[in-house]
Design a protein around this motif. Structure first.
Motif, PDB file in Angstrom:
ATOM      1  N   ASP A  24      46.993   0.423  36.971  1.00 20.38           N
ATOM      2  CA  ASP A  24      46.976  -0.931  36.426  1.00 20.38           C
ATOM      3  C   ASP A  24      48.322  -1.551  36.775  1.00 20.38           C
ATOM      4  O   ASP A  24      49.331  -1.306  36.102  1.00 20.38           O
ATOM      5  CB  ASP A  24      46.763  -0.889  34.920  1.00 20.38           C
ATOM      6  CG  ASP A  24      46.695  -2.278  34.291  1.00 20.38           C
ATOM      7  OD1 ASP A  24      47.190  -3.251  34.908  1.00 20.38           O
ATOM      8  OD2 ASP A  24      46.166  -2.388  33.175  1.00 20.38           O
ATOM      9  N   VAL A  31      45.838   4.657  34.181  1.00 15.12           N
ATOM     10  CA  VAL A  31      44.809   4.652  33.147  1.00 15.12           C
ATOM     11  C   VAL A  31      43.813   5.783  33.366  1.00 15.12           C
ATOM     12  O   VAL A  31      43.313   5.982  34.474  1.00 15.12           O
ATOM     13  CB  VAL A  31      44.068   3.292  33.140  1.00 15.12           C
ATOM     14  CG1 VAL A  31      42.946   3.290  32.113  1.00 15.12           C
ATOM     15  CG2 VAL A  31      45.047   2.160  32.894  1.00 15.12           C
ATOM     16  N   ASP A  33      40.308   6.462  32.151  1.00 19.06           N
ATOM     17  CA  ASP A  33      39.147   5.923  31.453  1.00 19.06           C
ATOM     18  C   ASP A  33      38.424   7.017  30.675  1.00 19.06           C
ATOM     19  O   ASP A  33      37.901   6.770  29.585  1.00 19.06           O
ATOM     20  CB  ASP A  33      38.199   5.238  32.442  1.00 19.06           C
ATOM     21  CG  ASP A  33      38.820   3.979  33.033  1.00 19.06           C
ATOM     22  OD1 ASP A  33      39.321   3.137  32.256  1.00 19.06           O
ATOM     23  OD2 ASP A  33      38.813   3.839  34.268  1.00 19.06           O
ATOM     24  N   ALA A  38      46.439   5.360  28.515  1.00 20.53           N
ATOM     25  CA  ALA A  38      47.200   4.881  29.661  1.00 20.53           C
ATOM     26  C   ALA A  38      48.576   5.523  29.633  1.00 20.53           C
ATOM     27  O   ALA A  38      49.231   5.570  28.584  1.00 20.53           O
ATOM     28  CB  ALA A  38      47.322   3.367  29.624  1.00 20.53           C
ATOM     29  N   ARG A  54      49.436   5.809  25.810  1.00 19.42           N
ATOM     30  CA  ARG A  54      49.043   4.736  24.900  1.00 19.42           C
ATOM     31  C   ARG A  54      47.521   4.760  24.772  1.00 19.42           C
ATOM     32  O   ARG A  54      46.801   4.827  25.763  1.00 19.42           O
ATOM     33  CB  ARG A  54      49.505   3.391  25.486  1.00 19.42           C
ATOM     34  CG  ARG A  54      49.099   2.182  24.669  1.00 19.42           C
ATOM     35  CD  ARG A  54      49.637   0.906  25.289  1.00 19.42           C
ATOM     36  NE  ARG A  54      49.031   0.597  26.587  1.00 19.42           N
ATOM     37  CZ  ARG A  54      47.860  -0.004  26.742  1.00 19.42           C
ATOM     38  NH1 ARG A  54      47.144  -0.359  25.704  1.00 19.42           N
ATOM     39  NH2 ARG A  54      47.399  -0.258  27.963  1.00 19.42           N
ATOM     40  N   GLN A  55      47.037   4.732  23.540  1.00 21.04           N
ATOM     41  CA  GLN A  55      45.591   4.708  23.294  1.00 21.04           C
ATOM     42  C   GLN A  55      45.044   3.347  23.714  1.00 21.04           C
ATOM     43  O   GLN A  55      45.638   2.321  23.403  1.00 21.04           O
ATOM     44  CB  GLN A  55      45.275   4.935  21.819  1.00 21.04           C
ATOM     45  CG  GLN A  55      45.561   6.339  21.333  1.00 21.04           C
ATOM     46  CD  GLN A  55      44.601   7.341  21.938  1.00 21.04           C
ATOM     47  OE1 GLN A  55      43.414   7.106  22.064  1.00 21.04           O
ATOM     48  NE2 GLN A  55      45.130   8.492  22.307  1.00 21.04           N
ATOM     49  N   LEU A  56      43.918   3.352  24.410  1.00 17.97           N
ATOM     50  CA  LEU A  56      43.252   2.119  24.810  1.00 17.97           C
ATOM     51  C   LEU A  56      42.235   1.745  23.743  1.00 17.97           C
ATOM     52  O   LEU A  56      41.619   2.609  23.123  1.00 17.97           O
ATOM     53  CB  LEU A  56      42.539   2.300  26.150  1.00 17.97           C
ATOM     54  CG  LEU A  56      43.438   2.682  27.321  1.00 17.97           C
ATOM     55  CD1 LEU A  56      42.578   2.935  28.559  1.00 17.97           C
ATOM     56  CD2 LEU A  56      44.459   1.596  27.588  1.00 17.97           C
ATOM     57  N   ARG A  57      42.069   0.470  23.574  1.00 18.99           N
ATOM     58  CA  ARG A  57      41.041   0.007  22.634  1.00 18.99           C
ATOM     59  C   ARG A  57      39.683   0.195  23.267  1.00 18.99           C
ATOM     60  O   ARG A  57      39.493  -0.064  24.433  1.00 18.99           O
ATOM     61  CB  ARG A  57      41.258  -1.462  22.310  1.00 18.99           C
ATOM     62  CG  ARG A  57      42.528  -1.681  21.562  1.00 18.99           C
ATOM     63  CD  ARG A  57      42.685  -3.132  21.225  1.00 18.99           C
ATOM     64  NE  ARG A  57      44.023  -3.340  20.701  1.00 18.99           N
ATOM     65  CZ  ARG A  57      44.425  -4.443  20.149  1.00 18.99           C
ATOM     66  NH1 ARG A  57      43.605  -5.462  20.063  1.00 18.99           N
ATOM     67  NH2 ARG A  57      45.640  -4.551  19.695  1.00 18.99           N
ATOM     68  N   ARG A  58      38.750   0.591  22.485  1.00 12.95           N
ATOM     69  CA  ARG A  58      37.391   0.815  22.991  1.00 12.95           C
ATOM     70  C   ARG A  58      36.485  -0.289  22.557  1.00 12.95           C
ATOM     71  O   ARG A  58      36.614  -0.951  21.631  1.00 12.95           O
ATOM     72  CB  ARG A  58      36.854   2.159  22.492  1.00 12.95           C
ATOM     73  CG  ARG A  58      37.676   3.302  22.991  1.00 12.95           C
ATOM     74  CD  ARG A  58      36.860   4.166  23.836  1.00 12.95           C
ATOM     75  NE  ARG A  58      37.708   5.267  24.320  1.00 12.95           N
ATOM     76  CZ  ARG A  58      37.455   5.903  25.394  1.00 12.95           C
ATOM     77  NH1 ARG A  58      36.430   5.601  26.119  1.00 12.95           N
ATOM     78  NH2 ARG A  58      38.195   6.889  25.790  1.00 12.95           N
TER      79      ARG A  58
END
Length: 58
Positions: A24, A31, A33, A38, A54-58
């Motif tokens: 990214d 990232v 997926d 990330a 870093r936790q990604l929003r789902r």
């Protein structure tokens, strides 16, 4: 902004899932997926530590 060498990006995998990462450019992160996280890139060096992700929003 730092670009990641395409050869290096092909070799890097998520340490949690062992799946490929995507770059990214806007956020300067790699990232995963599959893991929903990330990993930062600091001073051009990918920091592939699970505790730094870093936790990604789902």
């Amino acid at each position: 902004m730092t670009d990641i060498d395409p050869w290096l990006l092909e070799k890097l995998v998520c340490p949690a899932t062992r799946t490929p990462l995507r770059y990214d450019e806007a956020r300067q992160e790699l990232v995963s997926d599959a893991a929903g996280v990330a990993y930062p890139i600091r001073d051009g060096v990918p920091v592939l530590l699970i505790e730094e992700a870093r936790q990604l929003r789902r």
